[in-house]
Design a protein around this motif. Structure first.
Motif, PDB file in Angstrom:
ATOM      1  N   ASN A  21       0.821  -1.207   0.000  1.00 44.33           N
ATOM      2  CA  ASN A  21       0.000   0.000   0.000  1.00 44.33           C
ATOM      3  C   ASN A  21       0.854   1.255   0.000  1.00 44.33           C
ATOM      4  OD1 ASN A  21      -2.190  -1.648   0.033  1.00 44.33           O
ATOM      5  ND2 ASN A  21      -2.815  -1.192   2.111  1.00 44.33           N
ATOM      6  N   SER A  25       0.849   3.966  -3.022  1.00 44.31           N
ATOM      7  CA  SER A  25       0.527   5.361  -2.704  1.00 44.31           C
ATOM      8  C   SER A  25       1.633   6.305  -3.144  1.00 44.31           C
ATOM      9  CB  SER A  25       0.289   5.509  -1.203  1.00 44.31           C
ATOM     10  OG  SER A  25      -0.777   4.711  -0.791  1.00 44.31           O
ATOM     11  N   ARG A 149      -3.436  -1.024  -4.398  1.00 42.75           N
ATOM     12  CA  ARG A 149      -3.444  -1.249  -2.959  1.00 42.75           C
ATOM     13  C   ARG A 149      -4.250  -2.500  -2.624  1.00 42.75           C
ATOM     14  NH1 ARG A 149      -6.342   3.344  -0.633  1.00 42.75           N
ATOM     15  NH2 ARG A 149      -7.467   3.236  -2.590  1.00 42.75           N
ATOM     16  N   GLU A 151      -6.881  -3.839  -0.007  1.00 42.63           N
ATOM     17  CA  GLU A 151      -7.821  -3.297   0.981  1.00 42.63           C
ATOM     18  C   GLU A 151      -8.074  -4.234   2.148  1.00 42.63           C
ATOM     19  OE1 GLU A 151     -11.331  -2.140  -1.088  1.00 42.63           O
ATOM     20  OE2 GLU A 151     -10.357  -0.495  -2.082  1.00 42.63           O
ATOM     21  N   TRP A 154      -7.143  -3.005   5.661  1.00 40.37           N
ATOM     22  CA  TRP A 154      -7.870  -1.912   6.296  1.00 40.37           C
ATOM     23  C   TRP A 154      -8.788  -2.401   7.394  1.00 40.37           C
ATOM     24  CZ3 TRP A 154      -9.722   1.097   1.394  1.00 40.37           C
ATOM     25  CH2 TRP A 154      -8.610   1.572   0.724  1.00 40.37           C
TER      26      TRP A 154
END
Length: 155
Positions: A21, A25, A149, A151, A154
């Motif tokens: 990630n 980013s 990314r 997820e 998360w």
């Protein structure tokens, strides 16, 4: 939706693992920064070639970046989102409109490039190429940030 980088073979000399990630980013931010840097530089070097209306493509591309990445993949699938006035259908519509705006910005900048910079009254070709690359980099950055990314980390 499957992520783009899941099917790539593992890199022997570098294991990203948990930092996937962060790298996605950073790459997306670099693409976004490079796009805006190119058009700012073209506007500084060739102030008469880049009109104010040409910046609308970049602004629409930036709005597209925010729209595309405001919706998670779980919301689009309907796994974690049942509220709101439209539920998962609204999330899908929002994502679709974001992609349409991103493609429209790239296509409009391509149109401006060939109509105004390579036409009979062509201005500085470098400014036109910078305008096109700005929108291409912004759209590329939004795609990298959306699909690069994972997820699962998360939740």
């Amino acid at each position: 939706m499957a992520n783009c980088f899941e099917n790539l073979p593992p890199c022997v000399w570098f294991e990203g693992g948990e930092r996937r990630n962060a790298f996605a980013s950073i790459l997306a931010g670099f693409l976004f920064f490079s796009g805006w840097w190119l058009i700012i530089d073209a506007n500084a070097v060739h102030p008469d070639a880049v009109r104010g209306a040409y910046h609308v493509c970049g602004i629409i591309g930036t709005v597209s970046l925010f729209m595309i990445n405001a919706v998670s993949n779980a919301q689009v699938r309907g796994d974690s989102f049942s509220g709101g006035c439209m539920g998962p259908r609204g999330a899908r519509t929002w994502l679709f409109v974001g992609f349409v705006l991103g493609f429209a910005a790239v296509i409009a900048s391509c149109w401006i490039l060939f109509a105004d910079f390579f036409g009979p009254n062509g201005k500085s070709k470098a400014a036109g190429i910078a305008l096109f690359l700005q929108n291409l980099f912004i759209f590329g950055g939004s795609l990298v940030y959306k699909f690069g990314r994972a997820e699962e980390q998360w939740g």
